[in-house]
Design an enzyme around this catalytic site. Structure first.
Site, short mmCIF file in Angstrom:
data_model
loop_
_atom_site.label_atom_id
_atom_site.label_comp_id
_atom_site.label_asym_id
_atom_site.label_seq_id
_atom_site.Cartn_x
_atom_site.Cartn_y
_atom_site.Cartn_z
N CYS A 4 0.86 -1.18 0.00
CA CYS A 4 0.00 0.00 0.00
C CYS A 4 0.90 1.23 0.00
CB CYS A 4 -0.90 0.01 1.22
SG CYS A 4 -2.05 -1.39 1.33
N ARG A 55 -4.72 1.79 -1.08
CA ARG A 55 -4.83 0.42 -0.58
C ARG A 55 -4.76 -0.64 -1.66
NH1 ARG A 55 -9.95 -2.69 2.30
NH2 ARG A 55 -8.71 -4.43 3.12
N LEU A 56 -3.94 -1.66 -1.39
CA LEU A 56 -3.96 -2.92 -2.11
C LEU A 56 -4.58 -3.94 -1.16
CD1 LEU A 56 -3.11 -4.72 -4.54
CD2 LEU A 56 -0.98 -5.16 -3.31
N GLU A 104 2.07 -6.15 6.28
CA GLU A 104 1.27 -7.30 6.70
C GLU A 104 1.81 -7.83 8.02
OE1 GLU A 104 -0.18 -11.68 5.00
OE2 GLU A 104 0.94 -10.30 3.73
#
Length: 253
Positions: A2, A53-54, A81
């Protein structure tokens, strides 16, 4: 991946809010390739936060960012993550915490609300994030131990900028693209630009395994919360050769 970005302005700054929003909007638009799935902006007294955002964990729009928590006292923008977020979430739920998403982002917020900077060693993963405290009006920036996720900042007359990429900071149009001699020298000497320098003057990298606080557009000195080489040296004192080999084998399996 992101893209995160933001601007913290000096306390008492009376500039029109649009003048603060537009630089952040330009920064996150410059990072379209980092997060094609959603775009968000959040503004508060003295701060603007932006996110591209991804979607990887919790694909629902409820997990879009900037994300607020604890009656909107804390606001997060996060790139990365957290691999152990489910275990952390279960622990927090056993302590009475209620969650409204299935994201690792909300777990970060819940831990920070309880522990502040002391929560960082509990995170297993790759990350760079910023958390704004609405009550204290301060921004907390942090980066993972290996420096996998980048995080850059720059102090300008308009305030302190931060972003996932140097080109995003330049896109704010608040920074002059002047060359930093120390960064260039480091590149020619070692083949890479040594932290905290970059190739641009006044644009710095938050070092890997560090955190810092920005109050009223004044950044604190980075605080090292984890040092990879020191941690490995301590391990080697107690581990034999075979144990070290097994650790390495397990890590790359």
């Amino acid at each position: 991946m992101c893209g995160i970005a933001g601007l913290v302005v000096p306390q008492g700054d009376s500039t029109n809010e649009v003048a603060h929003v537009e630089p952040v909007r330009r920064m996150i638009r410059r990072m379209n390739s980092r997060g094609p799935d959603a775009e968000g902006l959040w503004t508060g007294p003295g701060v603007v936060l932006g996110h591209k955002r991804l979607t990887i964990i919790d694909l629902d729009p409820r997990s879009n960012q900037p994300m607020s928590f604890a009656n909107e006292r804390y606001v997060l923008v996060f790139n990365g993550e957290i691999y152990n977020y489910r275990a952390l979430r279960s622990e927090l739920e056993s302590q009475g915490e209620l969650f409204h998403t299935a994201s690792d982002s909300e777990v970060i917020l819940a831990l920070y609300a309880r522990m502040g900077a002391k929560m960082l060693p509990r995170l297993r993963g790759m990350f760079a994030f910023a958390i704004w405290d609405v009550q204290s009006r301060e921004l907390f920036l942090a980066r993972d131990p290996y420096g996998i996720k980048p995080l850059y900042y720059a102090q300008t007359p308009q305030g302190v900028l931060f972003a996932s990429q140097v080109k995003a900071l330049l896109a704010s149009e608040l920074i002059e693209p002047e060359i930093e001699p120390a960064g260039v020298a480091g590149f020619y000497l070692w083949g890479s630009v040594p932290e905290p320098w970059t190739t641009f003057k006044d644009v710095l990298s938050l070092p890997a395994g560090s955190w810092m606080i920005i109050r009223s557009a004044l950044p604190s000195s980075p605080v090292k919360w984890h040092n990879i080489s020191e941690a490995w040296s301590r391990e080697q004192i107690t581990l034999g050769e075979r144990d070290v080999q097994e650790r390495v084998r397990a890590a790359i399996a």
